[in-house]
Design a protein around this motif. Structure first.
Motif, short mmCIF file in Angstrom:
data_model
loop_
_atom_site.label_atom_id
_atom_site.label_comp_id
_atom_site.label_asym_id
_atom_site.label_seq_id
_atom_site.Cartn_x
_atom_site.Cartn_y
_atom_site.Cartn_z
N ARG A 172 3.25 2.63 -6.10
CA ARG A 172 2.37 1.33 -6.17
C ARG A 172 3.07 0.42 -7.16
O ARG A 172 3.21 -0.95 -6.70
CB ARG A 172 1.09 1.74 -6.79
CG ARG A 172 0.01 0.27 -6.51
CD ARG A 172 -1.25 0.77 -7.19
NE ARG A 172 -1.86 1.72 -6.63
CZ ARG A 172 -2.72 1.83 -5.41
NH1 ARG A 172 -2.67 0.53 -4.80
NH2 ARG A 172 -3.26 2.73 -4.60
N ARG A 210 1.48 8.32 -6.18
CA ARG A 210 1.32 7.13 -5.44
C ARG A 210 1.01 6.01 -6.61
O ARG A 210 1.45 5.09 -6.02
CB ARG A 210 -0.25 7.36 -4.93
CG ARG A 210 -0.60 8.26 -3.93
CD ARG A 210 0.08 7.63 -2.69
NE ARG A 210 -0.31 8.35 -1.54
CZ ARG A 210 -1.13 8.33 -0.76
NH1 ARG A 210 -2.41 7.60 -1.07
NH2 ARG A 210 -1.30 9.14 0.31
N GLU A 211 0.94 6.42 -7.80
CA GLU A 211 0.81 5.39 -8.92
C GLU A 211 2.32 4.64 -9.09
O GLU A 211 2.54 3.42 -9.12
CB GLU A 211 0.42 5.69 -10.30
CG GLU A 211 -1.19 5.97 -9.99
CD GLU A 211 -2.02 4.90 -9.52
OE1 GLU A 211 -1.63 3.65 -10.14
OE2 GLU A 211 -2.74 5.16 -8.66
N ASP A 255 0.73 -1.34 0.01
CA ASP A 255 0.16 -0.11 -0.04
C ASP A 255 0.75 1.18 0.07
O ASP A 255 1.53 1.55 0.88
CB ASP A 255 -0.78 -0.04 1.21
CG ASP A 255 -1.83 1.22 1.26
OD1 ASP A 255 -1.75 1.93 0.31
OD2 ASP A 255 -2.55 1.08 1.95
N PRO A 256 0.94 1.92 -1.03
CA PRO A 256 1.64 3.32 -1.09
C PRO A 256 1.30 4.24 -0.08
O PRO A 256 2.20 5.03 0.27
CB PRO A 256 1.70 3.69 -2.49
CG PRO A 256 0.30 3.36 -2.93
CD PRO A 256 -0.17 1.86 -2.22
#
Length: 645
Positions: free
Chosen positions: A301, A297-298, A264-265
Motif C-alpha cells: 500500500r 499488504r501495508e 489497492d494492494p
C-alpha cells in the motif's frame, strides 16, 4: 587513448560557409542537450546550480541569430565536426556564457546574459542536475577555480575535442582577450568522459521545493486575488456556456476507477511460477513474485501510494524518456523483501519497472526509481538491480537464469568468478569501476535455460553490465543487423579495449551496447595491424542512441575515440555501415591520415590539407601534424556517404 608508440587525433574538415536562420535553428534543435551542457560548464559557479540550469537553457535558446544569415569564418568550420550551423550557435552560446560571468558596472547597462533569464522559469521548484560521485565533485570544484575563459578552453578541448589552434580561434571569436592564458589554465586537457556524466547535464534534473513558508504567505494573497477574479469572470461569462469549459470531461476532483484500483494492494497481479515456460513471450510480464514480503499488504500500500503521489522528501529518479506518472491500473509485483539495509518493492506496469525502497525502520529517506522496459525480451529482461551499497550491486534475475558469474572485461583471458543465486537474488558483486584509471570493469554472465533461448536451442550465456540504471545493459558483438552474445577470445579481446568507453553512455537509458569490428588495416611503416570498431548504445526509448567510433592500434590499452554521434543511424540495423578517420603517428614519428569504412564503401576520399582517393574501404596518406581534412566515401552503387558525426 593512444598507445606509447602511437598517437591519434580526430580528423576534422575545413571550408568557409554562410549560416542561415533555418540552419542555425536546426543545429540548436539537434544539438540542444550538448549546447546546454557547454553553457552550464562555462557559466560561473557563483550563480548557484539552480540558476545555472535555467540560464544555460536560456542561453542555448537565445543562440538563434536575429538576422536571416550569419557568417562563420573559414578557420572555425572544422570545430563543428562538419556542421557549420552547430559551430555558429556554439560560438554564440560560448560568447553569452562568458558575458554572464562579467561583473556588473555601475554606469553601464548590463548585458542580457548578466541578468536572470526571463525564460524559462519554474515556479515553486529548484532544479539542479543529479549529483555525481567524488570524481565529478572534484572536477566541478576544479572548474570553479578557473576563469570563464579557462572553463571555455577546457570544455572545447576535453568535450568538443578541438585542437589548440582551433580553440584559440574560437575563444578569440567569443571575445576572450587572452586565449593563450585560457589554454594555460585548462592544462593538457584530453577527452574526459566525466563531462558527459549526469552531474553536468542540465537536461537531466532533480527538483526540490523553494521556501515553503514564504510561498504559503504569497499563496494566500494570490488566492484572495484569484477568488475575486473568478467571481468577476463568472459574472461576465453568463449566460453562455461558461469560459474555460472542457466539454464532457469530469470535474478535476472526480474519482477515477482505474486510478483507485492502482492504489489497492489486493488487486496487484502475480505471474505463475512456471508461466515463463509456456508464455508466447519472455519479458518481465512472466516473472513470478519473489521475496519474503510479497504478502505484506501495508508495504505494498505504501509503495503504490508513493508511486501515485511521491512526497517532497522522496528521492525520485527516472531514466531519460521514462514517464513518472501513476500506474494506469493494478501493476504486477516482481519482488517485495528486505535487501541489505532496505526494504525493496519492484513493480511492473507493462511499460515501466518501478523500484520503491525504504529503510528497514521507518519510511524517512524513501526512494522511487523508474526505468522504461517496453519491448523487453529474453535477451534484455535478464536481471533488475535490487540494491547498490558501497559500490556493490545485488540483482534479481529472470526465472530462466540458471547461474551467474562475474567477469572483468579488462581481463579477457581470466575465467569468470561464480556468483551465488538465492531464490533469483545474486550475492553482492562489485559494480564497474568508475574512476578515471578504469583499472577494472565488471560485467555479469547469466546462463539461461534452454526454454528461454527458443525452441531447439541449448542454454545460452549473455553478458550484461551495470550502467547506473535499474536494468543492466546487454553487451553484444558483431554486425548491427546480426549481433551475437559476447563469446570467444576475439570478442572478449575487443571488449577489453572498449569497456573503458562505456562511461560515455552511462545513465542514458541504455538497453544494449554492440561493439562491431568493421575493418582491419595494415599500418604504414610496418607498424602492425590496426582495428576499427563502432560501438552503438541503443536506448529503451529508441531515440538518442549514442554511437562511438574507435581506432585500436596494436598493443594493449583503451582504443582511441575518433568520432561520436547521438541519434545517428550509422552502426545500427537501419544503416549498418560507418566511415571514420584519424590522424595517427607512426613509431618513427611520421604522421598519417588513416580512414576506414565498412564493406559497403567502394572508395574513400580525403580532402583539405591532404588530397587523395583510394579504391576500397581503407586509406592511409602522409600528413602533417594537426592537418585538417575532410573525409567522404562512395558506396558500391555510387552514392556518396560522409563520416560518422
Amino acid at each position: 587513448m593512444p598507445t606509447p608508440d602511437t598517437a591519434t587525433r580526430p580528423a576534422s574538415p575545413a571550408a568557409a560557409v554562410e549560416v542561415d536562420l533555418d540552419r542555425a535553428e536546426a543545429a540548436i534543435v539537434e544539438h540542444y542537450p550538448r549546447l546546454v551542457r557547454i553553457a552550464y560548464l562555462v557559466l560561473p559557479p557563483g550563480l548557484g546550480r539552480s540558476r545555472r540550469v535555467l540560464t544555460a537553457h536560456a542561453l542555448a535558446q537565445r543562440a538563434l541569430p536575429r538576422s536571416r544569415t550569419g557568417a562563420l569564418p573559414a578557420q572555425r568550420r572544422g570545430a563543428a565536426g562538419g556542421d557549420p550551423g552547430y559551430a555558429y550557435v556554439r560560438l554564440r552560446v560560448l560568447r553569452a556564457a562568458l558575458e554572464a560571468g562579467l561583473p556588473l558596472r555601475r554606469r553601464a547597462w548590463p548585458k542580457r546574459a548578466q541578468l536572470p533569464p526571463a525564460l524559462p522559469q519554474v515556479w515553486g521548484l529548484r532544479l539542479f542536475p543529479r549529483a555525481g560521485g567524488a570524481e565529478e565533485l572534484a572536477l566541478d570544484q576544479w572548474l570553479g577555480t578557473l576563469t570563464g575563459a579557462g572553463r571555455a578552453a577546457y570544455v572545447l578541448r576535453a568535450m568538443e575535442g578541438l585542437p589548440e589552434a582551433e580553440v584559440t580561434r574560437v575563444l578569440a571569436a567569443a571575445g576572450v582577450a587572452d586565449p593563450a592564458e585560457a589554454l594555460a589554465q585548462a592544462g593538457d586537457a584530453e577527452s574526459d568522459p566525466l563531462l558527459d556524466s549526469p552531474e553536468f547535464d542540465p537536461c537531466l534534473l532533480q527538483a526540490r521545493p523553494t521556501d515553503l513558508l514564504r510561498r504559503r504567505r504569497h499563496a494566500r494573497t494570490a488566492l484572495a486575488a484569484a477568488a475575486a477574479a473568478l467571481v468577476a469572470g463568472t459574472l461576465l461569462a453568463l449566460p453562455g456556456g461558461g469560459w474555460g469549459a472542457e466539454g464532457a470531461a469530469a470535474p478535476p476532483y472526480a474519482r477515477n476507477a482505474a486510478a483507485e484500483q492502482a492504489l489497492d494492494p489486493a488487486l496487484v497481479t502475480f505471474a505463475g511460477a512456471e508461466a515463463w515456460r509456456t508464455a508466447s513471450r519472455s519479458d518481465f510480464s512472466v516473472w513470478p513474485a519473489r521475496g519474503g514480503r510479497t504478502a505484506d499488504r501495508e508495504l505494498l500500500r505504501r509503495a503504490l501510494a508513493v508511486w501515485a503521489r511521491p512526497g517532497a522528501a522522496v528521492r525520485v529518479s527516472a531514466t531519460p524518456g521514462t514517464p513518472t506518472g501513476p500506474a494506469m491500473g493494478p501493476p504486477q509485483l516482481l519482488y517485495a523483501g528486505e535487501v541489505d539495509q532496505a526494504v525493496v518493492v519492484l513493480l511492473y506496469d507493462g511499460l515501466r519497472i518501478v523500484r520503491y525502497a525504504e529503510p528497514r525502520a521507518g519510511t524517512a529517506g524513501a526512494a522511487l526509481d523508474f526505468a522504461r522496459a517496453d519491448g523487453a525480451s529474453a535477451e534484455t529482461a535478464n536481471a533488475l538491480v535490487l540494491s547498490r551499497v558501497d559500490g556493490n550491486v545485488r540483482y534479481l534475475t529472470a526465472p530462466w537464469v540458471r547461474s551467474a558469474a562475474v567477469r572483468d572485461l579488462l581481463k579477457p583471458a581470466a575465467e569468470p568468478a561464480p556468483l551465488r543465486l538465492t531464490d533469483g537474488v545474486t550475492a553482492p558483486s562489485a559494480g564497474p569501476a568508475l574512476d578515471r584509471s578504469c583499472a577494472s570493469w565488471n560485467a555479469l554472465a547469466f546462463t539461461s535455460a534452454a526454454a528461454a533461448a527458443g525452441p531447439g536451442s541449448g542454454s545460452v550465456t549473455r553478458l550484461v553490465t551495470d550502467l547506473g540504471e535499474l536494468i543492466p545493459a546487454r553487451l553484444t558483438s558483431g554486425p548491427p543487423d546480426a549481433p551475437t552474445d559476447v563469446a570467444g577470445a576475439t570478442e572478449l579481446g575487443q571488449w577489453a579495449r572498449t569497456a573503458c568507453l562505456l562511461p560515455a553512455v552511462r545513465a542514458h537509458g541504455v538497453r544494449s551496447v554492440n561493439s562491431w569490428a568493421y575493418a582491419k588495416q595494415q599500418l604504414p611503416e610496418g607498424n602492425g595491424t590496426g582495428a576499427w570498431l563502432c560501438t552503438r548504445a541503443d536506448t529503451w526509448r529508441g531515440t538518442a542512441d549514442r554511437v562511438l567510433a574507435q581506432f585500436q592500434a596494436p598493443g594493449s590499452g583503451v582504443g582511441a575515440l575518433v568520432a561520436r554521434g547521438e541519434g545517428a543511424a550509422e552502426c545500427g540495423p537501419r544503416l549498418p555501415r560507418v566511415l571514420a578517420g584519424v590522424l595517427w603517428k607512426s613509431g618513427a614519428g611520421n604522421w598519417y591520415v588513416l580512414a576506414a569504412g565498412s564493406r559497403q564503401f567502394a572508395s574513400v576520399t580525403v580532402g583539405g590539407a591532404v588530397n587523395r582517393t583510394v579504391v576500397g574501404n581503407r586509406l592511409a596518406a602522409p600528413a602533417e601534424e594537426g592537418a585538417q581534412v575532410e573525409l567522404s566515401g562512395r558506396l558500391a552503387d555510387g552514392t556518396k556517404a560522409g563520416v560518422l558525426r
